[in-house]
Design an enzyme around this catalytic site. Structure first.
Site, PDB file in Angstrom:
ATOM      1  N   GLY A 199      19.664  57.071 -39.779  1.00 55.74           N
ATOM      2  CA  GLY A 199      20.936  56.476 -40.182  1.00 55.74           C
ATOM      3  C   GLY A 199      22.032  56.924 -39.218  1.00 55.74           C
ATOM      4  O   GLY A 199      22.910  56.140 -38.844  1.00 55.74           O
ATOM      5  N   THR A 200      21.963  58.176 -38.811  1.00 53.06           N
ATOM      6  CA  THR A 200      22.966  58.722 -37.882  1.00 53.06           C
ATOM      7  C   THR A 200      22.978  57.922 -36.580  1.00 53.06           C
ATOM      8  O   THR A 200      24.037  57.574 -36.053  1.00 53.06           O
ATOM      9  CB  THR A 200      22.637  60.201 -37.579  1.00 53.06           C
ATOM     10  N   CYS A 254      24.436  68.100 -44.453  1.00 45.13           N
ATOM     11  CA  CYS A 254      24.720  68.495 -43.081  1.00 45.13           C
ATOM     12  C   CYS A 254      25.643  69.705 -43.023  1.00 45.13           C
ATOM     13  O   CYS A 254      25.635  70.431 -42.058  1.00 45.13           O
ATOM     14  CB  CYS A 254      25.378  67.338 -42.330  1.00 45.13           C
TER      15      CYS A 254
HETATM   16  N1  PLP Z   1      25.575  58.142 -43.722  1.00 43.48           N
HETATM   17  C1  PLP Z   1      25.534  58.584 -44.991  1.00 43.48           C
HETATM   18  C2  PLP Z   1      26.524  58.059 -45.988  1.00 43.48           C
HETATM   19  C3  PLP Z   1      24.572  59.524 -45.387  1.00 43.48           C
HETATM   20  O1  PLP Z   1      24.529  59.957 -46.639  1.00 43.48           O
HETATM   21  C4  PLP Z   1      23.649  59.999 -44.415  1.00 43.48           C
HETATM   22  C5  PLP Z   1      22.640  61.037 -44.750  1.00 43.48           C
HETATM   23  O2  PLP Z   1      22.907  61.952 -45.509  1.00 43.48           O
HETATM   24  C6  PLP Z   1      23.724  59.492 -43.110  1.00 43.48           C
HETATM   25  C7  PLP Z   1      24.706  58.557 -42.802  1.00 43.48           C
HETATM   26  C8  PLP Z   1      22.779  59.934 -42.045  1.00 43.48           C
HETATM   27  O3  PLP Z   1      21.476  59.420 -42.245  1.00 43.48           O
HETATM   28  P1  PLP Z   1      20.208  60.135 -41.552  1.00 43.48           P
HETATM   29  O4  PLP Z   1      19.906  61.341 -42.367  1.00 43.48           O
HETATM   30  O5  PLP Z   1      19.112  59.117 -41.631  1.00 43.48           O
HETATM   31  O6  PLP Z   1      20.593  60.444 -40.150  1.00 43.48           O
END
Ligand code: PLP
Length: 378
Positions: A71-72, A319
């Protein structure tokens, strides 16, 4: 013998679904979908099948589905890529974004972009959207906040931005697989999702990106995934993501009802046993979120005591955990720095049962009392 564990951190990650494990195993031997021979074509077919299914489930065209490594990564490619694709130097965002959006926005600001953040109310929602009426290179707004679960007025954000000709990126990582999503109807330019939030594998993300305006390339390579996410695609993860999403989307209405009932019982039980609890999750919100503060206690003490009692919860953003920093989300919604420090987030999900809620309610009175007796560090 250790007792049963009670996992209440589904917003951080949720267990992989069996359908996803099966799809992953089935395609784990897939070759390079760029190969022009039989095994390459088979891998390409599996990748295209996953893309078609995801597109259908999310109301997008297959060409709009881009597989990413998280997602990042999807957030970064969209925010930076849309900015780079525009002649404008202005970015509108919110102060409650996940670091996956917050940090690229900050980086753009440091390299000269003019950044404006929408104000946030005590309900955790952005309000006063006037900054969106002036054209910008990109506007970014999350659909649901990962800490509080607060749903943002996303349709209004998109309508106002679109009227000004501004492309909009929506971080829907907490929403996809949990609430219905129709990318076409939504009208966003790009949308990010993450497989491990809906029972897919970790390290697999999705970016939905309209054909135009498209994000400029941030990564440079072999041109895969429309050149937006070059690199050999992970076919097994794509197939597992599609399988998980199909199951998750099919369960949305039943799970919404079940989880909000469990969540309401958890909230009611905690408030009836512990004095002076602040509730940060205000409707409209995701059904499985309950973010609270226990003023006078440290969040880290609460988490450790809950862990010792067999309950797994977090202080908010995964995080930021491990570092006792005040939550930028709670500060933005007007919570005092002191009160943010006593924050605990319970997030319920597919495997959550009445027994998990019972367990929290059996231990929370004692945990809160002990954490408050230990008091605040320094
Ligand atoms: N955006 C939101 C709102 C999230 O909650 C998260 C993960 O906690 C992310 C982005 C990042 O996703 P990923 O863990 O797949 O990098």
């Amino acid at each position: 013998m250790p007792g049963a564990r009670h996992y209440l951190d589904h917003a951080a990650t949720t267990p992989m679904r069996q359908a996803a494990v099966d799809a992953w195993v089935e395609h784990s031997g897939a070759g390079n979908p760029g190969g022009q021979y039989a095994s390459g074509r088979a891998a390409r077919r599996a990748l295209d099948d996953a893309r078609d299914l995801i597109a259908e489930l999310l109301g997008a065209d297959p060409v709009e589905v881009i597989f990413t490594g998280s997602g990042t990564e999807a957030d970064n490619l969209a925010v930076t890529g849309l900015f780079e694709a525009s002649p404008l130097e202005r970015v509108v965002s919110t102060p409650i974004e996940h670091p996956a959006v917050l940090e690229p926005v900050k980086a753009l600001g440091l390299s000269g972009a003019q950044v404006e953040l929408l104000p946030v109310g005590s309900d955790g929602r952005v309000f006063d959207l006037r900054a969106l009426d002036t054209p910008a290179a990109v506007a970014c707004c999350m659909w649901a906040n990962n800490e509080t679960g607060a749903l943002q007025p996303i349709s209004e954000v998109i309508a106002r931005s679109s009227a000004a000709g501004t492309p909009v990126h929506v971080d829907a990582v907490q929403v996809v697989g949990h609430l219905p999503v129709d990318f076409r109807m939504l009208g966003a330019t790009t949308l990010a999702a993450s497989a491990h939030k809906f029972g897919g594998p970790r390290g697999a993300g999705l970016l939905l990106a309209r054909r135009s305006p498209a994000p400029a390339a941030v990564l440079h390579g072999g041109g895969q995934e429309r050149g937006i996410r070059p690199g050999t695609p992970d076919v097994a993860s794509a197939a597992a993501t599609a399988a998980a999403l199909r199951e998750a989307v099919g369960e949305i209405s039943a799970e919404t009802a079940r989880l909000s009932a469990l969540r309401d019982r958890l909230r009611g039980g905690i408030l009836s046993q512990v004095d002076e609890v602040m509730v940060h999750t205000v409707e409209p919100a995701l059904p499985g979120h309950l973010h609270l503060s226990f003023p006078g206690a440290e969040g880290d003490s609460l988490i450790m005591l809950l862990d010792a009692a067999g309950v797994e919860a977090s202080t908010g953003s995964a995080c930021a955990s491990g570092v006792n920093r005040a939550s930028h989300v709670l500060l933005a919604q007007g919570v005092s720095e002191c009160d943010t420090r006593g924050a605990v987030r319970f997030t319920l999900g597919r495997t959550t049962t009445e027994a998990d809620v019972d367990k929290v309610l059996a231990v929370i009175g004692d945990v809160a009392e002990r954490a408050r007796t230990a008091g605040m560090a320094g």
